[in-house]
Design a protein around this motif. Structure first.
Motif, PDB file in Angstrom:
ATOM      1  N   LEU A 211       0.805  -1.212   0.000  1.00 27.41           N
ATOM      2  CA  LEU A 211       0.000   0.000   0.000  1.00 27.41           C
ATOM      3  C   LEU A 211       0.840   1.265   0.000  1.00 27.41           C
ATOM      4  N   THR A 212       2.160   1.120  -0.079  1.00 27.18           N
ATOM      5  CA  THR A 212       3.045   2.268  -0.200  1.00 27.18           C
ATOM      6  C   THR A 212       3.986   2.063  -1.377  1.00 27.18           C
ATOM      7  N   TYR A 213       4.253   3.136  -2.093  1.00 27.81           N
ATOM      8  CA  TYR A 213       5.176   3.052  -3.224  1.00 27.81           C
ATOM      9  C   TYR A 213       6.592   2.796  -2.721  1.00 27.81           C
ATOM     10  N   ASP A 214       6.920   3.383  -1.572  1.00 26.39           N
ATOM     11  CA  ASP A 214       8.277   3.276  -1.026  1.00 26.39           C
ATOM     12  C   ASP A 214       8.352   2.094  -0.056  1.00 26.39           C
ATOM     13  N   TYR A 215       8.131   0.892  -0.579  1.00 25.33           N
ATOM     14  CA  TYR A 215       8.083  -0.290   0.288  1.00 25.33           C
ATOM     15  C   TYR A 215       9.427  -0.591   0.942  1.00 25.33           C
ATOM     16  N   GLU A 216      10.542  -0.224   0.281  1.00 29.02           N
ATOM     17  CA  GLU A 216      11.855  -0.464   0.884  1.00 29.02           C
ATOM     18  C   GLU A 216      12.003   0.331   2.173  1.00 29.02           C
ATOM     19  N   LYS A 217      11.516   1.558   2.173  1.00 29.57           N
ATOM     20  CA  LYS A 217      11.566   2.368   3.385  1.00 29.57           C
ATOM     21  C   LYS A 217      10.666   1.771   4.469  1.00 29.57           C
ATOM     22  N   ALA A 218       9.536   1.193   4.059  1.00 31.47           N
ATOM     23  CA  ALA A 218       8.637   0.561   5.031  1.00 31.47           C
ATOM     24  C   ALA A 218       9.293  -0.662   5.667  1.00 31.47           C
ATOM     25  N   GLU A 272     -13.968   6.451   1.946  1.00 31.13           N
ATOM     26  CA  GLU A 272     -14.210   6.948   0.595  1.00 31.13           C
ATOM     27  C   GLU A 272     -12.931   7.046  -0.244  1.00 31.13           C
ATOM     28  N   GLN A 273     -11.785   6.704   0.349  1.00 30.37           N
ATOM     29  CA  GLN A 273     -10.514   6.763  -0.378  1.00 30.37           C
ATOM     30  C   GLN A 273      -9.832   5.387  -0.328  1.00 30.37           C
ATOM     31  N   PRO A 274     -10.154   4.486  -1.256  1.00 36.25           N
ATOM     32  CA  PRO A 274      -9.496   3.174  -1.306  1.00 36.25           C
ATOM     33  C   PRO A 274      -7.991   3.322  -1.479  1.00 36.25           C
ATOM     34  N   ARG A 275      -7.246   2.360  -0.974  1.00 39.74           N
ATOM     35  CA  ARG A 275      -5.782   2.408  -1.045  1.00 39.74           C
ATOM     36  C   ARG A 275      -5.283   1.563  -2.218  1.00 39.74           C
ATOM     37  N   PRO A 276      -4.555   2.179  -3.149  1.00 40.64           N
ATOM     38  CA  PRO A 276      -4.076   1.424  -4.322  1.00 40.64           C
ATOM     39  C   PRO A 276      -3.012   0.401  -3.961  1.00 40.64           C
ATOM     40  N   VAL A 277      -3.007  -0.701  -4.700  1.00 45.54           N
ATOM     41  CA  VAL A 277      -1.943  -1.697  -4.590  1.00 45.54           C
ATOM     42  C   VAL A 277      -0.847  -1.276  -5.569  1.00 45.54           C
ATOM     43  N   TYR A 278       0.319  -0.892  -5.030  1.00 44.23           N
ATOM     44  CA  TYR A 278       1.373  -0.327  -5.862  1.00 44.23           C
ATOM     45  C   TYR A 278       2.237  -1.363  -6.559  1.00 44.23           C
ATOM     46  N   GLN A 279       2.337  -2.561  -5.990  1.00 47.72           N
ATOM     47  CA  GLN A 279       3.214  -3.558  -6.598  1.00 47.72           C
ATOM     48  C   GLN A 279       2.792  -4.965  -6.201  1.00 47.72           C
ATOM     49  N   VAL A 280       3.201  -5.925  -7.022  1.00 47.11           N
ATOM     50  CA  VAL A 280       3.140  -7.337  -6.672  1.00 47.11           C
ATOM     51  C   VAL A 280       4.582  -7.790  -6.529  1.00 47.11           C
ATOM     52  N   PHE A 281       4.916  -8.351  -5.385  1.00 48.12           N
ATOM     53  CA  PHE A 281       6.312  -8.646  -5.083  1.00 48.12           C
ATOM     54  C   PHE A 281       6.804  -9.897  -5.805  1.00 48.12           C
ATOM     55  N   GLY A 282       8.122  -9.875  -6.095  1.00 52.25           N
ATOM     56  CA  GLY A 282       8.825 -11.020  -6.655  1.00 52.25           C
ATOM     57  C   GLY A 282       9.920 -11.455  -5.705  1.00 52.25           C
ATOM     58  N   TRP A 283      10.771 -12.370  -6.167  1.00 47.52           N
ATOM     59  CA  TRP A 283      11.791 -12.954  -5.291  1.00 47.52           C
ATOM     60  C   TRP A 283      12.846 -11.951  -4.829  1.00 47.52           C
ATOM     61  N   ASP A 287      15.956 -10.258  -0.931  1.00 48.64           N
ATOM     62  CA  ASP A 287      17.233  -9.535  -0.920  1.00 48.64           C
ATOM     63  C   ASP A 287      17.046  -8.113  -0.404  1.00 48.64           C
ATOM     64  N   ILE A 288      15.926  -7.493  -0.745  1.00 48.52           N
ATOM     65  CA  ILE A 288      15.661  -6.132  -0.271  1.00 48.52           C
ATOM     66  C   ILE A 288      15.513  -6.114   1.248  1.00 48.52           C
ATOM     67  N   LEU A 289      14.866  -7.129   1.809  1.00 48.58           N
ATOM     68  CA  LEU A 289      14.742  -7.215   3.265  1.00 48.58           C
ATOM     69  C   LEU A 289      16.118  -7.318   3.926  1.00 48.58           C
ATOM     70  N   LYS A 290      17.003  -8.091   3.347  1.00 46.89           N
ATOM     71  CA  LYS A 290      18.363  -8.209   3.895  1.00 46.89           C
ATOM     72  C   LYS A 290      19.125  -6.897   3.736  1.00 46.89           C
ATOM     73  N   LYS A 291      18.890  -6.222   2.633  1.00 43.71           N
ATOM     74  CA  LYS A 291      19.513  -4.912   2.409  1.00 43.71           C
ATOM     75  C   LYS A 291      19.076  -3.921   3.481  1.00 43.71           C
ATOM     76  N   CYS A 292      17.853  -4.078   3.964  1.00 44.02           N
ATOM     77  CA  CYS A 292      17.322  -3.193   5.002  1.00 44.02           C
ATOM     78  C   CYS A 292      17.835  -3.554   6.391  1.00 44.02           C
ATOM     79  N   GLY A 293      18.604  -4.638   6.497  1.00 43.42           N
ATOM     80  CA  GLY A 293      19.227  -4.995   7.765  1.00 43.42           C
ATOM     81  C   GLY A 293      18.861  -6.341   8.335  1.00 43.42           C
ATOM     82  N   PHE A 294      17.795  -6.952   7.834  1.00 39.72           N
ATOM     83  CA  PHE A 294      17.391  -8.247   8.384  1.00 39.72           C
ATOM     84  C   PHE A 294      18.462  -9.306   8.105  1.00 39.72           C
ATOM     85  N   THR A 295      18.729 -10.134   9.110  1.00 39.52           N
ATOM     86  CA  THR A 295      19.784 -11.153   8.962  1.00 39.52           C
ATOM     87  C   THR A 295      19.363 -12.276   8.030  1.00 39.52           C
ATOM     88  N   ASP A 296      18.056 -12.537   7.969  1.00 39.31           N
ATOM     89  CA  ASP A 296      17.564 -13.584   7.080  1.00 39.31           C
ATOM     90  C   ASP A 296      16.114 -13.285   6.753  1.00 39.31           C
TER      91      ASP A 296
END
Length: 321
Positions: A211-218, A272-283, A287-296
């Motif tokens: 629900l956010t364009y900036d999912y990496e920041k989320a 009255e303001q539906p939330r757009p789906v910005y992306q469908v995630f892939g594999w 890697d992005i989660l690990k880039k954000c600091g997660f160990t696994d």
């Protein structure tokens, strides 16, 4: 003197897959496909398309079982039947409701949406919701702080009943203007939350990161509020055949533009303001989660015949700090 059987051992006046007798046919079919020791919850870790493909091949018999149930249901002409299983929320056997709400159709035959149905008549949770609550209860340890990316939901109500200290909020989407509370609902920006660093041991989010364009920041914000050793459990729309996350919508000077057809979720804060789906995630998400600091980080597919967790490779994700 000849002794007569008062009741026939096998009745000849009923068809066993019509009406209420469908439930008996479901049980017979379930035991024809699986041994008792194969009916409990099964999970498999998947990290790439090859893992995904292997599990699909391994679980073909689950889809055959579901196809049998679908055909029996269609044959009866009824709108509903019960699938008996154990509800992890109620901690008791329940007759889960299966009907044609949210159903797909194939060759003129409706197929029950197993993920969104199998509703417990006691707690009101469907298969997906019951499983998420199941995982939260399994992961929680007394005294831990839990954060849920939802508040106006059946799931949050059920979790807060057992874990009174759980904190929940709603993300209003693009219309968020920084309000901390709207009509008694706590609001947070998932890219910039009002929580201290390392505040929670467990985070749970159901289809919120789309629900956010900036999912990496989320993702990075989720990492920030987790304590070391903590875990993020979440679901998102996911394409197991795609290596890369696919954008579906973006904001332009002309406003919101959908690239792949309009798709939005309801908004409990601003209906009255539906939330757009910005992306469908892939594999690449792992890697992005690990880039954000997660160990696994990994995906997990699950299936539970006794618990009523059915459907086409039900999938959730875990990330660890």
């Amino acid at each position: 003197m000849e002794k007569k059987q008062e009741e026939p051992l096998m009745r000849r006046d009923i068809t066993y897959i019509k009406g209420v007798q469908l439930e008996e046919a479901v049980e017979i079919t379930r035991h024809c496909f699986f041994r008792d020791d194969e009916m409990g919850l099964v999970e498999r870790v998947i990290r790439n398309p090859e893992d995904f493909k292997n599990v699909y091949g391994e679980w073909i018999r689950y889809w055959n079982f579901e196809r049998c149930l679908t055909e029996m249901h269609a044959y009866t002409g009824k709108e509903m039947f019960y699938y008996y299983g154990n509800c992890a929320v109620c901690n008791s056997p329940q007759p889960f409701i299966v009907d044609y709400q949210f159903a797909d159709e194939e060759n003129g035959t409706k197929k029950p949406n197993w993920r969104e149905r199998l509703v417990c008549p006691n707690c009101g949770c469907n298969s997906r919701e019951r499983f998420l609550i199941h995982k939260i209860f399994d992961s929680y340890k007394a005294g831990q702080k839990v954060l849920m990316y939802e508040q106006c939901s059946n799931v949050f109500q059920k979790v807060s009943r057992e874990i009174p200290s759980v904190c929940g909020f709603e993300y209003p989407g693009d219309c968020y203007r920084g309000e901390r509370e709207v009509n008694g609902i706590r609001c947070e920006n998932i890219c910039n939350m009002n929580f201290p660093d390392e505040e929670f041991e467990l985070l749970a989010a159901s289809d919120v990161f789309v629900l956010t364009y900036d999912y990496e920041k989320a993702f990075a914000e989720a990492y920030r509020v987790l304590k070391p050793g903590g875990k993020l459990i979440f679901t998102v729309p996911f394409d197991g055949n795609s290596m890369e996350t696919a954008r579906r919508a973006e904001m332009t000077e002309q406003g919101l533009v959908y690239r792949a057809g309009e798709w939005s979720y309801g908004n409990p804060v601003v209906p009255e303001q539906p939330r757009p789906v910005y992306q469908v995630f892939g594999w690449d998400m792992l890697d992005i989660l690990k880039k954000c600091g997660f160990t696994d980080a990994c995906g997990k597919v699950y299936y539970g015949l006794k618990e009523g967790y059915l459907g086409y490779l039900p999938l959730y994700f875990e990330a660890y700090k």
